[in-house]
Design an enzyme around this catalytic site. Structure first.
Site, PDB file in Angstrom:
ATOM      1  N   HIS A 160      55.537 -31.159 -12.087  1.00  0.00           N
ATOM      2  CA  HIS A 160      54.326 -30.505 -11.927  1.00  0.00           C
ATOM      3  C   HIS A 160      54.460 -29.328 -10.867  1.00  0.00           C
ATOM      4  CE1 HIS A 160      51.551 -33.408 -13.795  1.00  0.00           C
ATOM      5  NE2 HIS A 160      52.643 -34.172 -13.881  1.00  0.00           N
ATOM      6  N   ASP A 368      52.756 -21.884  -6.975  1.00  0.00           N
ATOM      7  CA  ASP A 368      52.158 -23.076  -7.529  1.00  0.00           C
ATOM      8  C   ASP A 368      52.887 -23.219  -8.674  1.00  0.00           C
ATOM      9  OD1 ASP A 368      50.179 -25.139  -7.149  1.00  0.00           O
ATOM     10  OD2 ASP A 368      48.740 -23.608  -6.699  1.00  0.00           O
TER      11      ASP A 368
HETATM   12  C1  GDG Z   1      49.847 -30.169  -8.687  1.00  0.00           C
HETATM   13  C2  GDG Z   1      50.643 -28.977  -8.510  1.00  0.00           C
HETATM   14  C3  GDG Z   1      49.505 -28.274 -10.851  1.00  0.00           C
HETATM   15  C4  GDG Z   1      40.793 -29.817  -5.175  1.00  0.00           C
HETATM   16  N1  GDG Z   1      39.866 -30.014  -4.088  1.00  0.00           N
HETATM   17  C5  GDG Z   1      39.007 -30.784  -4.493  1.00  0.00           C
HETATM   18  C6  GDG Z   1      39.176 -31.225  -5.716  1.00  0.00           C
HETATM   19  N2  GDG Z   1      40.190 -30.629  -6.074  1.00  0.00           N
HETATM   20  C7  GDG Z   1      40.734 -30.650  -7.471  1.00  0.00           C
HETATM   21  C8  GDG Z   1      40.784 -29.382  -8.203  1.00  0.00           C
HETATM   22  C9  GDG Z   1      41.853 -29.669  -9.277  1.00  0.00           C
HETATM   23  C10 GDG Z   1      42.995 -30.498  -8.436  1.00  0.00           C
HETATM   24  O1  GDG Z   1      42.306 -30.931  -7.282  1.00  0.00           O
HETATM   25  C11 GDG Z   1      43.781 -29.479  -7.950  1.00  0.00           C
HETATM   26  O2  GDG Z   1      45.028 -28.980  -8.963  1.00  0.00           O
HETATM   27  P1  GDG Z   1      45.850 -27.903  -8.738  1.00  0.00           P
HETATM   28  O3  GDG Z   1      46.495 -27.593  -9.791  1.00  0.00           O
HETATM   29  O4  GDG Z   1      45.056 -26.678  -8.279  1.00  0.00           O
HETATM   30  O5  GDG Z   1      46.776 -28.173  -7.386  1.00  0.00           O
HETATM   31  P2  GDG Z   1      47.638 -29.567  -6.614  1.00  0.00           P
HETATM   32  O6  GDG Z   1      46.815 -30.691  -6.479  1.00  0.00           O
HETATM   33  O7  GDG Z   1      48.693 -28.928  -5.973  1.00  0.00           O
HETATM   34  O8  GDG Z   1      48.599 -30.175  -8.080  1.00  0.00           O
HETATM   35  C12 GDG Z   1      49.833 -27.645  -9.377  1.00  0.00           C
HETATM   36  C13 GDG Z   1      48.943 -29.797 -10.554  1.00  0.00           C
HETATM   37  O9  GDG Z   1      49.740 -30.338  -9.948  1.00  0.00           O
HETATM   38  C14 GDG Z   1      48.987 -30.354 -12.200  1.00  0.00           C
HETATM   39  O10 GDG Z   1      50.155 -30.135 -12.620  1.00  0.00           O
HETATM   40  O11 GDG Z   1      48.698 -27.352 -11.613  1.00  0.00           O
HETATM   41  O12 GDG Z   1      50.454 -26.412  -9.397  1.00  0.00           O
HETATM   42  O13 GDG Z   1      50.972 -28.223  -7.197  1.00  0.00           O
HETATM   43  O14 GDG Z   1      41.511 -30.566 -10.343  1.00  0.00           O
HETATM   44  O15 GDG Z   1      39.520 -29.293  -8.872  1.00  0.00           O
HETATM   45  N3  GDG Z   1      38.507 -32.371  -6.342  1.00  0.00           N
HETATM   46  C15 GDG Z   1      37.331 -32.809  -5.834  1.00  0.00           C
HETATM   47  N4  GDG Z   1      37.289 -32.427  -4.435  1.00  0.00           N
HETATM   48  C16 GDG Z   1      37.793 -31.401  -3.701  1.00  0.00           C
HETATM   49  O16 GDG Z   1      37.564 -31.219  -2.666  1.00  0.00           O
HETATM   50  N5  GDG Z   1      36.652 -33.589  -6.625  1.00  0.00           N
END
Ligand code: GDG
Length: 475
Positions: A160, A368
């Site tokens: 990921h 990322d």
């Molecule tokens: C890893 C990889 C890759 C965030 N703050 C809150 C919240 N979120 C949710 C967002 C989104 C998720 O969490 C974050 O996803 P990301 O993709 O931006 O980042 P990572 O957590 O680092 O995920 C990344 C991912 O895995 C999938 O393969 O894309 O590159 O690092 O859904 O909306 N959700 C809530 N409250 C928050 O304060 N409910």
């Protein structure tokens, strides 16, 4: 049809809304087919006598059509495998942050021990034709451990997070062991073509791998199928959330509250890979060089707490407190604060309304794997008057989302210029760009991601198990 077995560091009840990219995506794929989800319970078991023997019992529970099997970890295993090797070695190095890595040899031993423990506990739960899908950097050597115990199932792995270039990877003392371990899988998937290229270059330069075809590499006496499978979101599900009563209420509240202002939004875990201090600097630059934004542009930055027991995260927290305090102190008015910084988790149902009320999203990580927030922002927009995405070229999502305004987050002036361009972009241009972006995230959504990966895994040819427990193909 084969049963799906998903293995990841943590599991979650697939019927409940999940926060965090991996949990959301895995839930989608498992709910469709049913199956088994195996991982750490999140609990640390202290043995009564203070020794490390308290771990290992598997707890099984049913959640809809999914069986959840979890195990506890001892304090020592948790501290070395999870805090140590996963979060203090692999996470920083894979995000190109060698300066933050702590190469303590006890961490590698704990990482290997927990991967062996996972293999031991998972093996008795497996059926012969199960398809096994292992997720992320905490479990790179799991297939090698399973093979050593005689497992012949097809096993796929999805990374990921980014795959760094070979010379960065080579800084990890155990890099050869880690990369060799990947060849015990049948299929390894990456988020982007850039990640796939880095992996191919690594095995070609460090392990003299042969490229048999565009998606097959041979090294360490084994053949591996590889591919880029950019992860997506469930666009319709997110749109439904936006259209729900709570989604609409939140949108109206935000729109009314900021009717005289222009809202910018950032939603991230508080993680040094996300480029948050650089983002605040760029926003400051915007207010300095484009003064028409003063008393108007307002950045709502949600930074949900993450890994607070790792030192580098504590420093980041203090840095953000101070940067946001300074910008509000320097530019704020009695009735306007430029930055609303929220260091708390916000309920998922509130995100779509917030995204929709925002003119601009700032998704500016330094590195990322993909970044799902970028895709959620696009899905939540009103197609007749959409907001604009400012996206780091160093997010995996930048390979797909070319119609966003791509920026180099290290270049604060360039980022400020892009924010200004996003704030002043004509309606026609915003509509055109948004339409292209929405089409792309719809085509490559989370269902596309899991079904394409699983189809490729099913298509992998059966292998022989070699004497050392690893499976071999003829090439
Ligand atoms: C890893 C990889 C890759 C965030 N703050 C809150 C919240 N979120 C949710 C967002 C989104 C998720 O969490 C974050 O996803 P990301 O993709 O931006 O980042 P990572 O957590 O680092 O995920 C990344 C991912 O895995 C999938 O393969 O894309 O590159 O690092 O859904 O909306 N959700 C809530 N409250 C928050 O304060 N409910």
């Amino acid at each position: 049809m084969s049963r799906l077995v998903v293995v990841s560091n943590r599991t979650a009840d697939p019927r409940k809304p999940a926060a965090g990219g991996l949990a959301v995506a895995v839930r989608e794929s498992l709910q469709q087919t049913g199956g088994l989800w195996f991982g750490w319970s999140g609990k640390i078991r202290e043995a009564a006598d203070g020794t490390q023997s308290g771990q290992g019992e598997v707890h099984v529970q049913t959640a809809g059509n999914v069986t959840l099997a979890t195990l506890d970890l001892s304090r020592e295993d948790h501290d070395t495998y999870y805090l140590g090797y996963s979060n203090d070695v692999l996470w920083p190095v894979f995000h190109y942050r060698l300066d933050l890595a702590n190469f303590d040899t006890r961490f590698a031993a704990g990482y290997r021990r927990v991967n062996q423990l996972f293999a031991q506990k998972l093996l008795p739960l497996l059926k012969p034709d199960d398809l096994i899908w292992v997720h992320d950097y905490q479990l790179i050597p799991l297939a090698a451990e399973l093979r050593a115990m005689g497992c012949t199932n097809r096993i796929g792995f999805f990374l990921h997070i980014p795959m760094p270039p070979p010379l960065i990877m080579a800084a990890i003392p155990e890099h050869e062991w880690l990369m060799r371990s990947l060849f015990a899988y049948d299929l390894v998937g990456f988020q982007s073509e850039a990640d796939l290229t880095h992996f191919s270059h690594y095995v070609e330069s460090e392990a003299h791998a042969q490229r048999l075809s565009p998606d097959r590499l041979r090294a360490f006496n084994r053949t591996l199928r590889v591919g880029a499978y950019p992860i997506g979101i469930d666009v319709d599900d997110f749109k439904r959330l936006a259209d729900s009563k709570e989604g609409r209420d939140m949108f109206i509240r935000m729109r009314d509250e900021y009717s005289r202002r222009r809202l910018l939004v950032g939603v991230d875990r508080l993680d040094y890979s996300k480029g948050l201090p650089q983002r605040v600097h760029a926003f400051r630059e915007l207010l300095t060089y484009y003064p028409e934004n003063r008393d108007s542009a307002t950045l709502i930055q949600i930074a949900s707490p993450s890994r607070e027991d790792v030192g580098a995260y504590d420093n980041l927290r203090r840095q953000m407190d101070s940067l946001c305090g300074a910008i509000n102190g320097d530019f704020g008015e009695l009735d306007w604060m430029p930055v609303r910084y929220i260091h708390r988790n916000v309920a998922r149902k509130r995100l779509p309304g917030l995204y929709r009320a925002s003119r601009v999203a700032l998704v500016t990580p330094l590195r990322d794997g993909m970044n799902l927030v970028a895709k959620e922002f696009i899905a939540a927009q009103d197609a007749a008057d959409p907001g604009m995405l400012v996206l780091s070229r160093f997010a995996g999502a930048a390979e797909q989302l070319k119609e966003a305004l791509l920026v180099n987050p290290y270049d604060t002036q360039g980022t400020a210029q892009a924010i200004q361009r996003a704030l002043t972009m004509s309606l026609d241009e915003r509509i055109n760009r948004h339409e292209a972006l929405l089409n792309r995230i719809r085509k490559f959504d989370v269902h596309w991601w899991s079904s394409t990966f699983l189809q490729a895994l099913e298509d992998c040819e059966p292998n022989e198990v070699a004497a050392d427990g690893t499976r071999q193909t003829s090439g």
